[in-house]
Design a protein around this motif. Structure first.
Motif, PDB file in Angstrom:
ATOM      1  N   ARG A   1       0.829  -1.211   0.000  1.00 54.61           N
ATOM      2  CA  ARG A   1       0.000   0.000   0.000  1.00 54.61           C
ATOM      3  C   ARG A   1       0.864   1.262   0.000  1.00 54.61           C
ATOM      4  O   ARG A   1       0.505   2.269  -0.625  1.00 54.61           O
ATOM      5  N   VAL A   2       1.988   1.215   0.719  1.00 56.77           N
ATOM      6  CA  VAL A   2       2.889   2.369   0.719  1.00 56.77           C
ATOM      7  C   VAL A   2       3.544   2.511  -0.653  1.00 56.77           C
ATOM      8  O   VAL A   2       3.678   3.622  -1.189  1.00 56.77           O
ATOM      9  N   ILE A   3       3.938   1.392  -1.231  1.00 56.63           N
ATOM     10  CA  ILE A   3       4.529   1.422  -2.574  1.00 56.63           C
ATOM     11  C   ILE A   3       3.518   1.960  -3.583  1.00 56.63           C
ATOM     12  O   ILE A   3       3.858   2.780  -4.461  1.00 56.63           O
ATOM     13  N   ALA A   4       2.275   1.520  -3.463  1.00 53.92           N
ATOM     14  CA  ALA A   4       1.234   2.003  -4.370  1.00 53.92           C
ATOM     15  C   ALA A   4       0.992   3.495  -4.187  1.00 53.92           C
ATOM     16  O   ALA A   4       0.725   4.215  -5.167  1.00 53.92           O
ATOM     17  N   LEU A   5       1.095   3.986  -2.950  1.00 49.40           N
ATOM     18  CA  LEU A   5       0.954   5.423  -2.703  1.00 49.40           C
ATOM     19  C   LEU A   5       2.047   6.190  -3.434  1.00 49.40           C
ATOM     20  O   LEU A   5       1.773   7.230  -4.069  1.00 49.40           O
TER      21      LEU A   5
END
Length: 334
Positions: A198-202
């Motif tokens: 999710r952080v990578i996607a952000l």
């Protein structure tokens, strides 16, 4: 912020040691500075209201010059007090100031700051705006991917968008949601599942923003992998529990020649700091409580830790305790 260093060196926040209550005091920061010359170090969280009322602010703010680069982390929910704290951080010589919007502690919630503020993005934005206006220091934010039922990628993106518009320069994102009821702070570090994706996607959705990945990074290899996707890797408990594990980071990230850092080197390097602390009336155990994690997984480690603890906690313990401990390690080749 990183001067004097070569202009082509990676910024210090590419690898940082997370702010941790009861851990990242000036003694542990000095320890980590023996291991990494370039990592960004953080203070423990300091409450803005406490700074406002404190008569001896040096107890909350002082650090030694060799700790640079260093960021002050603050907690609070009142823009005017956070602005005042930011001015103090600038006057004291900090390199950055970080706003805590991630701590799930019930005590912190009772003061209406930490992770519970993720439910009030407008208030957080006003706080960030006030901090940005107060000084030239970079203002960064540490937060979770979500809290309780406020836990969607849409909300997370809107949150960082609003804070970026308010002037926040970087986001340290703990890749776990926080349950504000039902879990204590320790459980909130382990029970909510890690969601690095999710952080990578952000970061992929907002490539123009500076996004650091925090949470569950336990090895240098995991940090290097994180840096393929995010701008920075922030390590917390794994740095405290295994400090020497991170000795290669200056070479791996910042381009320094690879050097061997031994436990005995760390203790010897801490001698000037320990002497200053004792001369100020401090206790040796204030420092040595952080050193017991230095030696692990080798014969005699448990006995060395026991000896250090017993001698350092005695009344009047002086530098001879550290000298003896360093000598024991040197004789063992550690």
């Amino acid at each position: 912020m990183d001067s004097p260093t070569p202009s082509n060196r990676e910024p210090s926040w590419r690898f940082s040691i997370a702010p941790m209550l009861d851990c990242t005091d000036r003694h542990f920061r000095q320890l980590m500075r023996q291991i990494s010359r370039h990592a960004l170090l953080y203070s423990e969280m300091v409450v803005a209201q406490a700074l406002h009322h404190c008569q001896r602010r040096e107890r909350l703010l002082d650090f030694d010059q060799e700790e640079h680069p260093i960021a002050l982390q603050v907690g609070g929910d009142q823009p005017e007090l956070l602005a005042e704290a930011t001015r103090m951080a600038a006057d004291w010589g900090y390199d950055e100031i970080n706003f805590n919007v991630g701590c799930p502690s019930p005590r912190v919630q009772a003061g209406n700051f930490g992770a519970c503020l993720m439910a009030e993005p407008n208030r957080v934005a006003r706080c960030v705006e006030a901090m940005v206006a107060a000084s030239a220091l970079p203002v960064t934010v540490k937060h979770r991917v979500g809290i309780d039922d406020l836990d969607s990628d849409t909300l997370l993106t809107a949150f960082v968008d609003q804070l970026a518009a308010a002037g926040a320069t970087r986001f340290s994102v703990h890749a776990r949601k926080a349950w504000l009821e039902g879990l204590d702070p320790k459980q909130n570090r382990t029970i909510p599942p890690l969601e690095h994706e999710r952080v990578i996607a952000l970061k992929q959705r907002r490539p123009e923003l500076m996004i650091e990945l925090n949470g569950g990074l336990d090895t240098p290899e995991q940090c290097l992998k994180a840096l393929h996707h995010c701008d920075g890797a922030m390590v917390g408990r794994a740095a405290y529990a295994h400090p020497l594990r991170w000795a290669a980071m200056d070479a791996l990230i910042f381009g320094d020649p690879l050097r061997t850092v031994k436990a005995s080197d760390v203790i010897t390097g801490l001698m000037p700091h320990a002497e200053r602390h004792l001369n100020r009336g401090g206790r040796l155990w204030d420092l040595c409580r952080h050193l017991v994690q230095l030696v692990e997984g080798v014969p005699g480690a448990r006995q060395w830790r026991r000896d250090l603890g017993q001698h350092a906690q005695r009344a009047g313990a002086d530098l001879s305790v550290l000298e003896r401990s360093a000598r024991q390690l040197t004789e063992a080749g550690l």
